[in-house]
Write a protein that holds these residues in place. Structure first.
Motif, PDB file in Angstrom:
ATOM      1  N   PHE A   1      -2.914  -5.891   2.446  1.00 35.69           N
ATOM      2  CA  PHE A   1      -3.577  -5.623   1.025  1.00 35.69           C
ATOM      3  C   PHE A   1      -2.920  -4.326   0.243  1.00 35.69           C
ATOM      4  O   PHE A   1      -2.543  -3.281   1.188  1.00 35.69           O
ATOM      5  CB  PHE A   1      -4.900  -5.606   1.170  1.00 35.69           C
ATOM      6  N   GLU A   2      -3.159  -4.262  -0.672  1.00 35.87           N
ATOM      7  CA  GLU A   2      -2.794  -2.929  -1.614  1.00 35.87           C
ATOM      8  C   GLU A   2      -1.431  -2.627  -1.300  1.00 35.87           C
ATOM      9  O   GLU A   2      -1.100  -1.526  -0.613  1.00 35.87           O
ATOM     10  CB  GLU A   2      -3.832  -1.840  -1.076  1.00 35.87           C
ATOM     11  N   LEU A   3      -0.571  -3.658  -1.608  1.00 36.17           N
ATOM     12  CA  LEU A   3       0.875  -3.306  -1.365  1.00 36.17           C
ATOM     13  C   LEU A   3       1.369  -2.239  -2.188  1.00 36.17           C
ATOM     14  O   LEU A   3       1.009  -2.214  -3.323  1.00 36.17           O
ATOM     15  CB  LEU A   3       1.549  -4.563  -1.584  1.00 36.17           C
ATOM     16  N   ARG A   4       2.145  -1.197  -1.798  1.00 33.40           N
ATOM     17  CA  ARG A   4       3.016  -0.280  -2.387  1.00 33.40           C
ATOM     18  C   ARG A   4       4.376  -0.332  -2.251  1.00 33.40           C
ATOM     19  O   ARG A   4       4.691  -0.826  -1.147  1.00 33.40           O
ATOM     20  CB  ARG A   4       2.460   1.229  -2.122  1.00 33.40           C
ATOM     21  N   ASN A   5       5.355   0.341  -2.902  1.00 32.86           N
ATOM     22  CA  ASN A   5       6.547   0.347  -2.984  1.00 32.86           C
ATOM     23  C   ASN A   5       6.720   1.072  -1.503  1.00 32.86           C
ATOM     24  O   ASN A   5       6.299   2.204  -1.504  1.00 32.86           O
ATOM     25  CB  ASN A   5       7.427   1.057  -4.011  1.00 32.86           C
ATOM     26  N   LEU A   6       7.747   0.697  -0.730  1.00 30.85           N
ATOM     27  CA  LEU A   6       8.035   1.495   0.523  1.00 30.85           C
ATOM     28  C   LEU A   6       9.548   1.313   1.007  1.00 30.85           C
ATOM     29  O   LEU A   6       9.944   0.020   1.414  1.00 30.85           O
ATOM     30  CB  LEU A   6       7.133   1.121   1.630  1.00 30.85           C
ATOM     31  N   ASN A   7      10.497   2.247   0.405  1.00 28.27           N
ATOM     32  CA  ASN A   7      11.799   1.990   0.831  1.00 28.27           C
ATOM     33  C   ASN A   7      12.200   2.812   1.991  1.00 28.27           C
ATOM     34  O   ASN A   7      11.552   3.777   2.311  1.00 28.27           O
ATOM     35  CB  ASN A   7      12.577   2.610  -0.280  1.00 28.27           C
TER      36      ASN A   7
END
Lengths: 370, 288
Positions: free
Chosen positions: A208-214
């Motif tokens: 849940f609560e996906l955020r950009n993560l490179n």
């Protein structure tokens, strides 16, 4: 094609009117206001142009009710009176301005299921099942270039209701190994058993609560970046001992020095460092001193602190700080001075109360520079 | 008694920034014994009429000068502008119009060049922190406007004496003259509560959450000349300069009259004939 779509919608229980036209605007107008077999937009009411309510009202008051009446209006004055938007709508209906339809679909949730031939009853075997699910979830997150702030592991026992184990992170992550380690911590901390003797037959891991993560380049010296290790440590502590177990000193954007710092959980951000000069060490509470000042709102010339008399050779100030009038513990206004004594030691002093505010202002030592 | 005029006062026409009416500022400045007051709001002249109405009866004993505080979008520090005469007032209005036309309603986008083009006969006070760019800015304004002033603010943030020393150095180096000011946002200290509330409205937050967004103290109000003399005892010339600044301005709102625009249209003898002709032309188009 139109008949096909309408019948498909009807089969789902929707009644629909459809029109096919070269532009979305014209199709919209014809579907709602058009008469069958007549593809001409001109006799339709102006509402067919998808106008804003104000523009439609204005046109109605001017007696302009049909599209043919406003088609011939001079463009400049029409835009000035009715609005650019109405003109744009008109152009879109006639294909003079382009309009693209961008379908927006919600991103599907990220999760992975595992069903087991035989029910699992042991913590270790459940963890292995969870690790397999975590690898799937991790791969999907990597595809999306995302990390999650929260993971939930649902366990479905053979008997009884499903059970959920939630893991909150301090920064978005998708590393399967770290996730399994956190699950293990969480399992250790659980007081009730994970499942009864019949075991679980399926599990689901959701993100849940996906955020950009490179993906970040790892440090080539030791293969680990400091920030990531610290985050992993605080996550492990919070997972085992509770969210309030790992606290971090942060700055808060407040004028009163005693309120400018606090201990908060690691997910709370710190305020930027203010540009005014503050000592590193503060006394809590500030210590009462005796001071003698020459001018009413100036710095003191001498002060006595812990029975030692200090002579001030340099002083800078005042920095005037008024406690917020709406807070319950609002004290008198303070005038802070940075002072240096004849030994080169630097202090942060304040006078409590302006001279017209209190009878005899008191002086306090609030901090030491270096 | 020291003669002093506050020249960087802001009224509530600086929307959600000023916390006092222009009338209150004028009344309070008179009661404190100031020789005059300069009212300048953020990128607008809207507040000056009320200030003018309040000061009109006391013309003999109290000088009101009106202007605007230009706030730039290109990082230039704020400049408080007072037109010396009617022509310069027109130029200041033009500058503001240029900024207003560029932006949505309610905003004003100004660049330094907009001001410099129309700076002739405008007395400008630059409100800036001392830095390496300030001497260059002052030189540019001096070249465009003939003279330039530099605000010497009392901010009570602990750095006043340091800031004053640096501003004195820059002033000596560039020939800018210093102006003592407390940059009032309200007329009395008690208005700080209202200032805090409107600050919260502006920043879309609550009093409890606002923290350092609110001013640390309630010092941005009008102060009596004796208090000013004491605060600026290291730089008395900055207090005296406010009087010279005041005397350099001859413009007053008395000079403004309603000027009806010239409405003749080319090719027609007068407005009525033009309107009739256009009406018939339009009717022919509409009802053909």
């Amino acid at each position: 094609m139109r008949a096909h779509i309408v019948s498909r919608l009807a089969a789902q229980g929707f009644s629909a009117r459809a029109a096919i036209a070269p532009t979305p605007g014209a199709a919209w107008a014809l579907a709602r206001y058009g008469r069958a077999g007549n593809p001409d937009l001109a006799p339709l009411p102006v509402q067919a142009l998808r106008l804003e309510p104000q523009a439609a009202d204005l046109l109605a008051r001017l007696g302009l009710t049909r599209i043919e009446q406003i088609m011939v209006a001079p463009r400049n004055s029409f835009a000035a009176r009715i609005g650019e938007h109405a003109l744009l709508r008109l152009d879109q209906a006639f294909g003079r301005a382009s309009e693209t339809i961008t379908p927006r679909r919600p991103a599907p949730p990220v999760f992975a299921d595992r069903r087991f031939m035989e029910p699992l009853a042991h913590e270790e075997s459940i963890l292995i099942g969870a690790e397999h699910a975590a690898l799937d979830v991790s791969a999907e997150l990597e595809n999306r270039g995302a990390g999650a702030m929260r993971f939930a592991l649902d366990l479905f026992p053979v008997s009884g209701a499903a059970k959920r184990v939630v893991i909150g992170l301090s920064r978005p992550d998708r590393d399967a190994a770290r996730l399994v380690r956190l699950l293990r911590e969480k399992f250790t901390a659980l007081t009730a058993p994970l499942c009864d003797e019949f075991g679980i037959e399926a599990l689901r891991l959701s993100a849940f609560e996906l955020r950009n993560l490179n993906e970040r380049a790892e440090n080539w010296l030791d293969g680990k970046t400091g920030g990531a290790t610290l985050a992993a440590l605080t996550d492990a502590i919070s997972a085992r001992l509770g969210a309030k177990a790992a606290l971090r000193p942060v700055l808060q954007a407040e004028h009163l020095p005693e309120k400018a710092g606090a201990l908060l959980t690691v997910d709370k951000p710190s305020a930027p460092i203010p540009d005014n000069q503050r000592p590193l060490r503060l006394f809590a509470p500030p210590q009462l001193i005796e001071a003698i000042a020459a001018v009413p709102d100036g710095a003191p010339e001498r002060f006595r602190w812990r029975r030692v008399l200090h002579t001030i050779v340099r002083a800078e100030g005042p920095e005037r700080i008024t406690a917020p009038w709406f807070s319950a513990d609002a004290g008198p206004t303070r005038d802070y001075f940075r002072v240096e004594d004849d030994q080169g030691r630097r202090y942060w002093l304040y006078r409590e109360g302006l001279f017209d505010e209190v009878e005899r202002p008191r002086w306090f030592m609030h901090g030491l520079f270096a | 008694m020291t003669a002093f005029a506050e020249l960087c006062a802001t009224t509530n026409f600086s929307f959600l920034r000023g916390a006092s009416h222009a009338e209150e500022l004028v009344e309070c400045a008179r009661a404190l014994g100031m020789a005059g007051l300069g009212v300048a709001d953020r990128n607008t002249l809207a507040g000056i009429v009320r200030a003018y109405a309040a000061a009109r009866e006391h013309k003999k004993t109290f000088r009101l000068i009106v202007g605007a505080r230009l706030v730039f979008r290109d990082g230039t520090p704020d400049i408080v502008c007072y037109p010396k005469d009617r022509a310069a007032y027109g130029r200041l209005c033009q500058t503001l119009t240029v900024g207003n036309m560029r932006a949505e309603k309610g905003e004003c986008f100004l660049d330094l060049a907009d001001f410099l083009e129309r700076a002739e006969d405008i007395q400008a006070i630059v409100i800036a922190e001392p830095d390496d760019f300030l001497p260059g800015l002052l030189a540019k304004i001096k070249a465009a406007a003939g003279a330039v002033w530099l605000a010497l603010p009392a901010r009570f943030d602990g750095n006043d004496s340091r800031r004053h020393r640096q501003l004195r150095e820059i002033a000596a180096q560039t020939g800018a003259k210093l102006i003592a000011t407390t940059e009032p946002l309200h007329h009395t200290a008690r208005r700080k509560a209202l200032l805090d509330v409107i600050t919260c409205i502006r920043e879309k937050t609550t009093l409890d959450a606002a923290g350092a967004l609110l001013a640390a103290n309630a010092e941005r109000h009008l102060k009596p000349p004796t208090e000013i003399a004491r605060l600026f005892r290291e730089t008395p010339e900055a207090v005296e300069e406010t009087m010279r600044f005041l005397n350099g301005i001859t413009f007053s709102l008395d000079e403004l009259r309603y000027e009806y625009p010239d409405e003749c249209v080319a090719g027609y003898p007068d407005a009525q004939t033009a309107l009739e002709a256009f009406t018939w032309e339009g009717a022919a188009q509409r009802f053909s």
